[in-house]
Design an enzyme around this catalytic site. Sequence first.
Site, mmCIF file in Angstrom:
data_model
loop_
_atom_site.group_PDB
_atom_site.id
_atom_site.type_symbol
_atom_site.label_atom_id
_atom_site.label_comp_id
_atom_site.label_asym_id
_atom_site.label_seq_id
_atom_site.Cartn_x
_atom_site.Cartn_y
_atom_site.Cartn_z
ATOM 1 N N TYR A 1 0.807 -1.219 0.000
ATOM 2 C CA TYR A 1 0.000 0.000 0.000
ATOM 3 C C TYR A 1 0.844 1.274 0.000
ATOM 4 C CZ TYR A 1 -3.694 -3.310 1.026
ATOM 5 O OH TYR A 1 -4.556 -4.368 0.954
ATOM 6 N N PRO B 1 -11.255 -0.208 -3.412
ATOM 7 C CA PRO B 1 -12.502 -0.776 -3.927
ATOM 8 C C PRO B 1 -13.682 0.157 -3.688
ATOM 9 C CG PRO B 1 -11.419 -2.217 -2.298
ATOM 10 C CD PRO B 1 -10.831 -0.853 -2.167
ATOM 11 N N HIS C 1 -7.745 1.294 0.918
ATOM 12 C CA HIS C 1 -7.575 -0.089 1.347
ATOM 13 C C HIS C 1 -6.529 -0.294 2.453
ATOM 14 C CE1 HIS C 1 -7.925 -4.341 1.063
ATOM 15 N NE2 HIS C 1 -8.200 -4.428 -0.216
ATOM 16 N N SER D 1 -12.350 -11.837 -4.787
ATOM 17 C CA SER D 1 -12.539 -11.819 -3.339
ATOM 18 C C SER D 1 -14.017 -11.974 -3.048
ATOM 19 C CB SER D 1 -12.013 -10.507 -2.744
ATOM 20 O OG SER D 1 -12.104 -10.546 -1.340
#
Length: 606
Positions: free
Chosen positions: A96, A109, A325, A534
């Site tokens: 990240y 997302p 995220h 996912s």
Amino acid sequence: MRPYLSLLQTQKCFSIAKKAALSLPKYPVPALHETLEKYLKSVKPFLSPSEYCQSEEIIKCFGSPGSIGEQLQFKLLEKAQKEDNWLKNWWLNTAYLEYRNPVVVYSSPGLVFPYQKFNSDKERLEYAAKLVAGALDYKSLIDDDKIPLEMMGKDPLDMSQYHKVFGTCRNPACPRDELKFHPGSQHIIVAYKNNFFKLDVKIKGRWMKYDEILQLLEKLIGQDCCEGPAIGLLTANDRDSWSKAFSELQRDNQNAASLKAIEESLFLLCLDDKKPDHCRNDKTTAGIQCVHGGGPKANSGNRWFDKTIQFIVSRDGSNGLTYEHSPSEGQPIAVLMDHIVNYISKAPTGNESSGTSPELLSFKVNDQIKSFIENAESSLQKLVDDLEFNCFTFKSYGKENIKQFKLSPDSFLQMAMQYAFYRIHQVPGAHYESASTRKFIDGRTETIRSCSEESIRFAKAMCNSQLSAQSKANALRVAVNAHKDYTIAALNARGVDRHLLGLKLLAKENKMPLPDIFNDIAFLRSAHMRISTSQVASKCDGFMVYGPLVEDGYACCYNPRSKDVNFGTTAFKSCKETDLDKFQENLETALEEMNDVLTRAPLAKL
């Protein structure tokens, strides 16, 4: 992001979770030979016989006595003795904070809430106020230690991610971004017409109720402000460009104060007036809104993509959230969504006015900032133009139908994606699925490698018209159970990807030569995840959607409900090999055919 988490919640309070965290096991280091055996098996579908022999030798050499692999394993075991979770900071930084692509599409997302129909802007504001009140109610549960402890079987799960959802912001910096935490914040930010307003949402020590929040939103809309400069677009640019713009903005004290107010807010509420063009259906429209906002000409400037949580309520009824995220996985965010959706239906009212008004945060925009905004606008528009969305519901059956065949619904759906990909491309597709490792202190995820020898044998069997339904059903069951076995290993932090990452990073930190295993074709092909998936489970009619991991890949997030399955899929238009229409068609065909062969060839009763 596993299905078991929300389904197996207990009604124990979060204070128990805190105590449980003290007894959670440390993040383990698998035995080197165990990881290498599993890794060798996982790469076989992507290699010719000669390539497999070559990779087998490289892997054997890496794990032999006295090898560089053994040296790195020893160093990793030493690190694990000193730390509760040897992966924690490495993962946060490499996955990240040091990632330089935009967080939009590539990392963050969107989570779509059930669609709403607003007959007036008054109705939209009422809904938005209830949504905010529901989020504040959830914040109070966190503060009062009343979040239900989640379990996986008999194992308690790490709940620390819930503390990182509100008041968190990722600020740009080179070469590594910074996470800022403000859990004691008492204000939110409302984005409207590219302007940012600060709203204090606490009265006399309590969070506002929905009608009190509604009063503030009505005051805000009543100001009839002009469209502001698209400062929010800067947060959608690559992290190095945004870092330079961020530094320039902070030179002005007024800008710095506005940036600080956004950073310290609990979350954003984005009130959108524009609708993205050329959408397939309401679900797809909402998915676009929640991932990137439709581009600079739509709502992307009405965002601050660095905030962990941005709730979105659009005039057209699309609503949901975008989440940055780095602090959290998707399942805690989905639990938050379910809480809010339930809260909205019974939102209690307050009985007083705060006496406050929304505060417009002002930005001074010089020529250099204008140039940064133009650059961000151009870059984002290219990305928006290239990313295709298709969000849909498979309505023929859901997870309850799969359970009647005594199979794992998640593994079943994963094999459907494997079969769909094979039907389209006639080659194995490297396939990522995230597994939660929250059984361990500060656990995040491990990779489930869903493409296997078993999944490819199953896909080939389904494509063979000469085979009986029994043979196809047998191949399906073997593939599903193989996936389930890998899933169990991954949930117990015994996959291969995180262990190999740790060894690779140790080689880099110790200035050792990069071992051959990481340059081998087996590693490169098996890590090129053309299917990124996912499961993010929610009880309501919601789903998550995000961008593909690779240019020639698909993203496929899904929410299997009792009688249907929601899918959020994306792919890049610039890749001539991928096709979302074909992916949906073949995925639905795969699901229908799999159900058919299992129905025609049931397990024999003992």
